[in-house]
Design a protein around this motif. Structure first.
Motif, PDB file in Angstrom:
ATOM      1  N   HIS A   2       0.814  -1.217   0.000  1.00  0.00           N
ATOM      2  CA  HIS A   2       0.000   0.000   0.000  1.00  0.00           C
ATOM      3  C   HIS A   2       0.850   1.272   0.000  1.00  0.00           C
ATOM      4  O   HIS A   2       0.313   2.365   0.098  1.00  0.00           O
ATOM      5  CB  HIS A   2      -0.949  -0.002   1.199  1.00  0.00           C
ATOM      6  CG  HIS A   2      -0.269   0.224   2.522  1.00  0.00           C
ATOM      7  ND1 HIS A   2       0.576  -0.698   3.083  1.00  0.00           N
ATOM      8  CD2 HIS A   2      -0.314   1.255   3.401  1.00  0.00           C
ATOM      9  CE1 HIS A   2       1.019  -0.241   4.250  1.00  0.00           C
ATOM     10  NE2 HIS A   2       0.492   0.945   4.460  1.00  0.00           N
ATOM     11  N   ASN A   3       2.152   1.116  -0.106  1.00  0.00           N
ATOM     12  CA  ASN A   3       3.022   2.295  -0.108  1.00  0.00           C
ATOM     13  C   ASN A   3       3.102   2.849  -1.520  1.00  0.00           C
ATOM     14  O   ASN A   3       3.703   2.239  -2.401  1.00  0.00           O
ATOM     15  CB  ASN A   3       4.409   1.915   0.405  1.00  0.00           C
ATOM     16  CG  ASN A   3       4.349   1.351   1.807  1.00  0.00           C
ATOM     17  OD1 ASN A   3       3.704   1.924   2.677  1.00  0.00           O
ATOM     18  ND2 ASN A   3       4.987   0.209   2.024  1.00  0.00           N
ATOM     19  N   LEU A   4       2.486   3.997  -1.737  1.00  0.00           N
ATOM     20  CA  LEU A   4       2.438   4.575  -3.074  1.00  0.00           C
ATOM     21  C   LEU A   4       3.648   5.478  -3.305  1.00  0.00           C
ATOM     22  O   LEU A   4       4.382   5.816  -2.381  1.00  0.00           O
ATOM     23  CB  LEU A   4       1.151   5.372  -3.251  1.00  0.00           C
ATOM     24  CG  LEU A   4      -0.161   4.603  -3.011  1.00  0.00           C
ATOM     25  CD1 LEU A   4      -1.362   5.479  -3.352  1.00  0.00           C
ATOM     26  CD2 LEU A   4      -0.205   3.314  -3.814  1.00  0.00           C
ATOM     27  N   ARG A  26      -5.295   4.719  -3.021  1.00  0.00           N
ATOM     28  CA  ARG A  26      -5.377   4.451  -1.579  1.00  0.00           C
ATOM     29  C   ARG A  26      -6.773   4.834  -1.116  1.00  0.00           C
ATOM     30  O   ARG A  26      -7.241   5.958  -1.378  1.00  0.00           O
ATOM     31  CB  ARG A  26      -4.318   5.290  -0.873  1.00  0.00           C
ATOM     32  CG  ARG A  26      -4.109   4.972   0.562  1.00  0.00           C
ATOM     33  CD  ARG A  26      -3.146   5.983   1.176  1.00  0.00           C
ATOM     34  NE  ARG A  26      -3.218   5.873   2.610  1.00  0.00           N
ATOM     35  CZ  ARG A  26      -2.319   5.292   3.373  1.00  0.00           C
ATOM     36  NH1 ARG A  26      -1.232   4.794   2.837  1.00  0.00           N
ATOM     37  NH2 ARG A  26      -2.470   5.232   4.673  1.00  0.00           N
ATOM     38  N   ASN A  33       1.938  -2.737   7.619  1.00  0.00           N
ATOM     39  CA  ASN A  33       3.306  -2.531   8.085  1.00  0.00           C
ATOM     40  C   ASN A  33       3.311  -2.700   9.592  1.00  0.00           C
ATOM     41  O   ASN A  33       2.560  -2.012  10.289  1.00  0.00           O
ATOM     42  CB  ASN A  33       3.803  -1.115   7.739  1.00  0.00           C
ATOM     43  CG  ASN A  33       4.039  -0.944   6.252  1.00  0.00           C
ATOM     44  OD1 ASN A  33       4.410  -1.892   5.571  1.00  0.00           O
ATOM     45  ND2 ASN A  33       3.829   0.251   5.740  1.00  0.00           N
ATOM     46  N   ALA A  45       1.832   9.086   3.632  1.00  0.00           N
ATOM     47  CA  ALA A  45       2.013   8.330   4.866  1.00  0.00           C
ATOM     48  C   ALA A  45       3.409   7.707   4.810  1.00  0.00           C
ATOM     49  O   ALA A  45       3.787   7.129   3.801  1.00  0.00           O
ATOM     50  CB  ALA A  45       0.956   7.241   4.956  1.00  0.00           C
ATOM     51  N   SER A  47       4.556   5.263   6.715  1.00  0.00           N
ATOM     52  CA  SER A  47       4.606   4.005   7.469  1.00  0.00           C
ATOM     53  C   SER A  47       5.563   3.016   6.841  1.00  0.00           C
ATOM     54  O   SER A  47       5.913   2.006   7.449  1.00  0.00           O
ATOM     55  CB  SER A  47       3.210   3.397   7.545  1.00  0.00           C
ATOM     56  OG  SER A  47       2.772   3.025   6.268  1.00  0.00           O
ATOM     57  N   LYS A  48       5.986   3.278   5.600  1.00  0.00           N
ATOM     58  CA  LYS A  48       6.951   2.348   4.995  1.00  0.00           C
ATOM     59  C   LYS A  48       8.331   2.476   5.646  1.00  0.00           C
ATOM     60  O   LYS A  48       9.152   1.574   5.524  1.00  0.00           O
ATOM     61  CB  LYS A  48       7.034   2.548   3.489  1.00  0.00           C
ATOM     62  CG  LYS A  48       7.719   3.807   3.023  1.00  0.00           C
ATOM     63  CD  LYS A  48       7.799   3.795   1.497  1.00  0.00           C
ATOM     64  CE  LYS A  48       8.442   5.045   0.949  1.00  0.00           C
ATOM     65  NZ  LYS A  48       8.526   5.034  -0.506  1.00  0.00           N
TER      66      LYS A  48
END
Lengths: 294, 156
Positions: A36-38, A104, A166, B123, B125-126
């Protein structure tokens, strides 16, 4: 067909040289699964990937693709692919292009984060990237010669539900795939599962190339789930692949993944590798090109 | 020639998207055109942090290398939008203002983790948790914001 390779290489290298601003990336090492990390807004990631595949009762192949991944917004990433392949002792051919978008859904981070994925692909029958395995895809499908396979023209739409988390340095991703050939063929289904973690979670106080936090390792598993008429695992192919990524301080990321077929329908062995570079501030650069005041 | 045409098409698409994006960012009259402004209260998101997040202590508070590591992480991931000196840029607001500097470490960590995705703040969070805490340590350190150069609070 040398122009195909040349174009793909130029498409990767030229933008990287043209835009000086790069940034140390923090990319996951996956080849098939999405998390989900764009992409960060305004940044462009230029990526080159290769897959070498063995083919029982046929000729081994090397397929490769270039991706241009652009962060339009913090909740929308768009990506454009160009695919080609070489089948040894046969020929090198251009396979097609894909345009994908990831959205997202939720504003905040949750235990499971959904992302919607929509892709349009225009390709011929020579596509051997194995970027996703769906339906009853099997090794036998790849026996057709390039000359014959390129006569087939496919327009496909693919939807994915990406679920990703995560936690404690780990990323866990599950992709549920539905693909439809826009001609009169049934919906086909597939899956991809992945997990990865950096070797160290703390950042280093000095710039370093070989610091443990620059290396991310994990594994992917992916395969088909049949189609609308015969959903399930029967006559499907499945793969398990350890993955490793190395994020260099210069902005480059290297990835490698040996993959292993888990049943007789699968290719016995796939070796994937990739090279990518994130270019920050592409939007600012283009704004200046368009003459916006700074 | 199909790949070449495809590459040209994608370039044209990126140009168009970027230009549309450029036109959508407003600039408040009277401000330096390099300064970020989205309208309304830019720092309002900080006040949305839940109590549980606000009260979280920074586990890197006593880590001797946290500020130095956070500085590198800031350069890699934050400075493009917030400026090399955290004073703000075209895409991100100043982090030297009292709204940010007076926020608890837990609040800043919560904002980093969740981003403000509707307003282009991704975000993060990565980044593993320890790295986000290192960033928080750096943001609140004299190295990022010398006391003499702290900006005043912004008004809604």
């Amino acid at each position: 067909m040398i122009y195909v390779r040349l174009t793909l290489v130029l498409a990767l290298v030229l933008p990287s040289l043209a835009f000086s601003g790069s940034v140390a990336a923090q990319e996951n090492p996956y080849f098939v699964a999405y998390d989900h990390n764009l992409e960060e807004p305004g940044n462009l990631e230029v990526e080159y990937f290769s897959t070498f595949g063995t083919q029982r009762a046929g000729k081994d192949f090397h397929s490769y693709w270039t991706e241009f991944e652009y962060g339009v917004n913090a909740w929308w990433t768009t990506e454009f692919y160009l695919d080609a392949q070489t089948t040894f002792h046969d020929s090198t051919v251009y396979s097609g292009f894909k345009w994908e978008n990831r959205f997202r859904v939720l504003k905040h981070e949750h235990w499971i984060n959904p992302v919607l994925y929509a892709e349009y692909a225009d390709s011929n029958g020579t596509d051997k990237t194995l970027k996703e395995v769906v339906g009853h895809d099997a090794e036998l499908d790849y026996l057709t010669s390039n000359a014959e396979a390129r006569r087939e023209h496919k327009r496909e739409m693919e939807l994915k539900l990406i679920l990703s988390s995560n936690s404690k340095g780990w990323n866990f991703s599950e992709n549920i795939i539905a693909e439809k050939n826009l001609s009169n063929e049934p919906w086909e289904f597939g899956y991809a599962l992945a997990a990865s973690r950096p070797l160290a979670l703390k950042g280093s106080a000095t710039r370093c190339t070989f610091c443990r936090q620059n290396f991310i390792v994990g594994a992917e598993m992916y395969g088909g789930l049949g189609d609308r008429h015969s959903f399930g695992l029967r006559e499907t192919s499945h793969y398990l692949a350890p993955v490793a990524g190395w994020n260099l301080p210069s902005g480059w990321t290297l990835r490698v993944s040996p993959g292993f077929g888990l049943n007789d329908n699968s290719h016995k062995f796939l070796l994937r590798w990739g090279l990518s570079r994130e270019i920050k501030g592409l939007d600012q650069l283009l704004r200046r090109l368009f003459g916006a005041k700074s | 020639m199909k790949p070449a045409i495809g590459a040209l098409l994608v370039c044209a698409m990126l140009l168009a998207i970027s230009q549309l994006s450029a036109n959508s960012v407003s600039t408040r009259p009277g401000l330096n055109s390099m300064q970020f402004h989205l309208g309304g209260d830019t720092y309002a998101e900080l006040r949305k942090a839940p109590d549980k997040a606000v009260n979280r202590p920074n586990p890197m508070e006593n880590d001797a290398e946290a500020v130095a590591a956070g500085k590198l992480l800031f350069a890699d991931h934050c400075s493009e939008c917030h400026g090399d000196d955290a004073k703000g840029g075209r895409k991100g607001p100043s982090l030297r203002v009292s709204d940010v500097q007076n926020a608890t470490p837990g609040t800043l960590f919560w904002l980093l983790t969740n981003g403000v995705v509707r307003k282009k703040m991704p975000a993060w969070s990565k980044l593993p948790e320890p790295q986000r805490w290192q960033l928080v340590r750096f943001l609140r350190s004299p190295e990022a914001v010398p006391n003499a150069s702290r900006d005043g609070a912004t008004k809604p």
